[in-house]
Design a protein around this motif. Structure first.
Motif, PDB file in Angstrom:
ATOM      1  N   TYR A 160      -6.292   4.902 -11.174  1.00 11.61           N
ATOM      2  CA  TYR A 160      -5.034   5.599 -10.918  1.00 11.61           C
ATOM      3  C   TYR A 160      -3.886   4.609 -10.793  1.00 11.61           C
ATOM      4  O   TYR A 160      -4.072   3.440 -10.443  1.00 11.61           O
ATOM      5  N   PHE A 161      -2.698   5.115 -11.131  1.00 17.79           N
ATOM      6  CA  PHE A 161      -1.459   4.365 -11.008  1.00 17.79           C
ATOM      7  C   PHE A 161      -0.583   5.115 -10.015  1.00 17.79           C
ATOM      8  O   PHE A 161      -0.384   6.323 -10.161  1.00 17.79           O
ATOM      9  N   GLY A 162      -0.093   4.421  -8.999  1.00 18.69           N
ATOM     10  CA  GLY A 162       0.653   5.100  -7.950  1.00 18.69           C
ATOM     11  C   GLY A 162       2.002   4.473  -7.664  1.00 18.69           C
ATOM     12  O   GLY A 162       2.232   3.281  -7.912  1.00 18.69           O
ATOM     13  N   ILE A 163       2.897   5.286  -7.128  1.00 15.20           N
ATOM     14  CA  ILE A 163       4.199   4.823  -6.663  1.00 15.20           C
ATOM     15  C   ILE A 163       4.546   5.603  -5.407  1.00 15.20           C
ATOM     16  O   ILE A 163       4.331   6.823  -5.338  1.00 15.20           O
ATOM     17  N   GLY A 164       5.059   4.908  -4.402  1.00 12.92           N
ATOM     18  CA  GLY A 164       5.396   5.587  -3.149  1.00 12.92           C
ATOM     19  C   GLY A 164       6.136   4.672  -2.201  1.00 12.92           C
ATOM     20  O   GLY A 164       6.678   3.636  -2.608  1.00 12.92           O
ATOM     21  N   LEU A 165       6.139   5.041  -0.938  1.00 12.62           N
ATOM     22  CA  LEU A 165       6.833   4.268   0.099  1.00 12.62           C
ATOM     23  C   LEU A 165       5.814   3.684   1.068  1.00 12.62           C
ATOM     24  O   LEU A 165       4.814   4.314   1.399  1.00 12.62           O
ATOM     25  N   ARG A 166       6.092   2.466   1.509  1.00 15.98           N
ATOM     26  CA  ARG A 166       5.268   1.800   2.514  1.00 15.98           C
ATOM     27  C   ARG A 166       6.127   1.553   3.754  1.00 15.98           C
ATOM     28  O   ARG A 166       7.226   1.004   3.659  1.00 15.98           O
ATOM     29  N   GLN A 167       5.620   1.983   4.906  1.00 17.18           N
ATOM     30  CA  GLN A 167       6.331   1.798   6.172  1.00 17.18           C
ATOM     31  C   GLN A 167       5.518   0.866   7.077  1.00 17.18           C
ATOM     32  O   GLN A 167       4.364   1.154   7.401  1.00 17.18           O
ATOM     33  N   ALA A 168       6.126  -0.241   7.463  1.00 14.52           N
ATOM     34  CA  ALA A 168       5.490  -1.159   8.412  1.00 14.52           C
ATOM     35  C   ALA A 168       5.906  -0.783   9.826  1.00 14.52           C
ATOM     36  O   ALA A 168       6.997  -0.244  10.053  1.00 14.52           O
ATOM     37  N   PHE A 169       5.053  -1.070  10.800  1.00 14.16           N
ATOM     38  CA  PHE A 169       5.338  -0.745  12.197  1.00 14.16           C
ATOM     39  C   PHE A 169       5.458  -1.995  13.058  1.00 14.16           C
ATOM     40  O   PHE A 169       5.378  -1.926  14.279  1.00 14.16           O
ATOM     41  N   ALA A 170       5.678  -3.123  12.399  1.00 15.33           N
ATOM     42  CA  ALA A 170       5.950  -4.386  13.080  1.00 15.33           C
ATOM     43  C   ALA A 170       6.648  -5.298  12.079  1.00 15.33           C
ATOM     44  O   ALA A 170       6.515  -5.125  10.858  1.00 15.33           O
ATOM     45  N   GLY A 171       7.424  -6.257  12.578  1.00 13.88           N
ATOM     46  CA  GLY A 171       8.156  -7.158  11.710  1.00 13.88           C
ATOM     47  C   GLY A 171       7.245  -8.075  10.918  1.00 13.88           C
ATOM     48  O   GLY A 171       6.078  -8.285  11.266  1.00 13.88           O
ATOM     49  N   LYS A 172       7.791  -8.640   9.827  1.00 11.14           N
ATOM     50  CA  LYS A 172       6.971  -9.450   8.926  1.00 11.14           C
ATOM     51  C   LYS A 172       6.434 -10.716   9.580  1.00 11.14           C
ATOM     52  O   LYS A 172       5.479 -11.311   9.072  1.00 11.14           O
ATOM     53  N   ASP A 173       7.018 -11.147  10.695  1.00  9.36           N
ATOM     54  CA  ASP A 173       6.551 -12.356  11.367  1.00  9.36           C
ATOM     55  C   ASP A 173       5.551 -12.059  12.492  1.00  9.36           C
ATOM     56  O   ASP A 173       5.088 -12.975  13.171  1.00  9.36           O
ATOM     57  N   SER A 174       5.239 -10.776  12.675  1.00  7.30           N
ATOM     58  CA  SER A 174       4.283 -10.395  13.716  1.00  7.30           C
ATOM     59  C   SER A 174       2.869 -10.828  13.341  1.00  7.30           C
ATOM     60  O   SER A 174       2.519 -10.921  12.159  1.00  7.30           O
ATOM     61  N   PHE A 175       2.052 -11.073  14.353  1.00  4.13           N
ATOM     62  CA  PHE A 175       0.668 -11.493  14.106  1.00  4.13           C
ATOM     63  C   PHE A 175      -0.178 -10.343  13.564  1.00  4.13           C
ATOM     64  O   PHE A 175      -1.022 -10.530  12.700  1.00  4.13           O
ATOM     65  N   LEU A 176       0.106  -9.118  14.045  1.00  2.00           N
ATOM     66  CA  LEU A 176      -0.628  -7.927  13.627  1.00  2.00           C
ATOM     67  C   LEU A 176       0.370  -6.898  13.104  1.00  2.00           C
ATOM     68  O   LEU A 176       1.303  -6.513  13.824  1.00  2.00           O
ATOM     69  N   ILE A 177       0.176  -6.444  11.856  1.00  2.00           N
ATOM     70  CA  ILE A 177       1.151  -5.556  11.231  1.00  2.00           C
ATOM     71  C   ILE A 177       0.454  -4.301  10.690  1.00  2.00           C
ATOM     72  O   ILE A 177      -0.249  -4.360   9.676  1.00  2.00           O
ATOM     73  N   PRO A 178       0.606  -3.157  11.347  1.00  2.00           N
ATOM     74  CA  PRO A 178       0.093  -1.897  10.791  1.00  2.00           C
ATOM     75  C   PRO A 178       1.087  -1.362   9.753  1.00  2.00           C
ATOM     76  O   PRO A 178       2.304  -1.461   9.935  1.00  2.00           O
ATOM     77  N   THR A 179       0.593  -0.801   8.662  1.00  2.00           N
ATOM     78  CA  THR A 179       1.461  -0.188   7.651  1.00  2.00           C
ATOM     79  C   THR A 179       0.865   1.140   7.204  1.00  2.00           C
ATOM     80  O   THR A 179      -0.359   1.340   7.242  1.00  2.00           O
ATOM     81  N   LEU A 180       1.731   2.025   6.753  1.00  2.00           N
ATOM     82  CA  LEU A 180       1.314   3.325   6.234  1.00  2.00           C
ATOM     83  C   LEU A 180       2.015   3.558   4.905  1.00  2.00           C
ATOM     84  O   LEU A 180       3.244   3.423   4.815  1.00  2.00           O
ATOM     85  N   SER A 181       1.235   3.887   3.876  1.00  2.00           N
ATOM     86  CA  SER A 181       1.788   4.145   2.544  1.00  2.00           C
ATOM     87  C   SER A 181       1.451   5.567   2.113  1.00  2.00           C
ATOM     88  O   SER A 181       0.361   6.070   2.393  1.00  2.00           O
TER      89      SER A 181
END
Length: 205
Positions: free
Chosen positions: A98-119
């Motif tokens: 499959y080929f997909g396109i959508g939005l990704r939302q991070a719940f912590a800044g890019k410099d955080s040690f642990l970064i949860p994301t939802l796409s």
């Protein structure tokens, strides 16, 4: 389709000196052996690649691609009633991408040690189904191998991914994800397709 064009247009208009990108590569493999003599097995192998362009500090436009192959092999012998043949093996195969396109939302800044994301987004899914059987001639004659016709399908789908990134270096993270893919017109099937994957994420500007 208009929605996808709108997302692309907005992403081109919005620019920031803080913009950055992520490239993900992930893999999953499952194997199950079953039967009274462990003679049957099923295997599943999948590869995932995604590219995300962050137009806000925590929000990105995501493009992704996945390919997978599922094989189910049944080696339980079954005598065909009224014949001189016994089915000794049956195999079913499903190849999909499959080929997909959508939005990704991070719940912590890019410099955080642990970064949860939802796409979440739209995917066009292609699948090929085919099967084969092997029959033994119990009278000593030649065995028979039958391969079924390949059936191809195409479907509009929705993908969803929850990921957890653990930073190893400033640019490299190890990533674990839970993914789902289901028909665009049936959200109830989201729970029917679940894959767990692991891989790496590379961040750059």
């Amino acid at each position: 389709m208009k929605t996808l064009k709108t997302i692309l247009f907005i992403s081109l208009l919005i620019s920031s000196s803080q913009a950055f990108y992520e490239l993900d590569g992930q893999f999953s493999y499952d194997k199950k052996t079953y039967g009274t003599e462990r003679q049957n097995k099923s295997t599943s192998r999948a590869y995932f690649v995604s590219f995300a362009s962050y137009f806000f500090s925590l929000t990105a436009l995501e493009f992704n691609y996945s390919t997978s192959k599922d094989i189910e092999t049944n080696n339980t012998e079954t005598k065909l009633t009224g014949t001189d043949f016994t089915r000794v093996s049956e195999q079913s195969n499903v190849e999909s991408e499959y080929f997909g396109i959508g939005l990704r939302q991070a719940f912590a800044g890019k410099d955080s040690f642990l970064i949860p994301t939802l796409s979440l987004g739209y995917a066009r899914q292609f699948a090929t189904y085919y099967s084969s059987q092997t029959y033994r001639n119990d009278t000593g004659g030649a065995d028979i191998f039958i391969e079924g016709e390949k059936v191809k399908t195409r479907e509009d789908s929705i993908f969803g991914t929850f990921s957890l990134k653990l930073k190893l270096t400033k640019l490299l993270s190890i990533t674990g994800s839970i993914k789902t893919l289901f028909p665009a017109d049936d959200f109830n099937k989201a729970k029917d397709y679940i894959k767990y994957t692991a891989g790496f994420t590379w961040m750059f500007q």
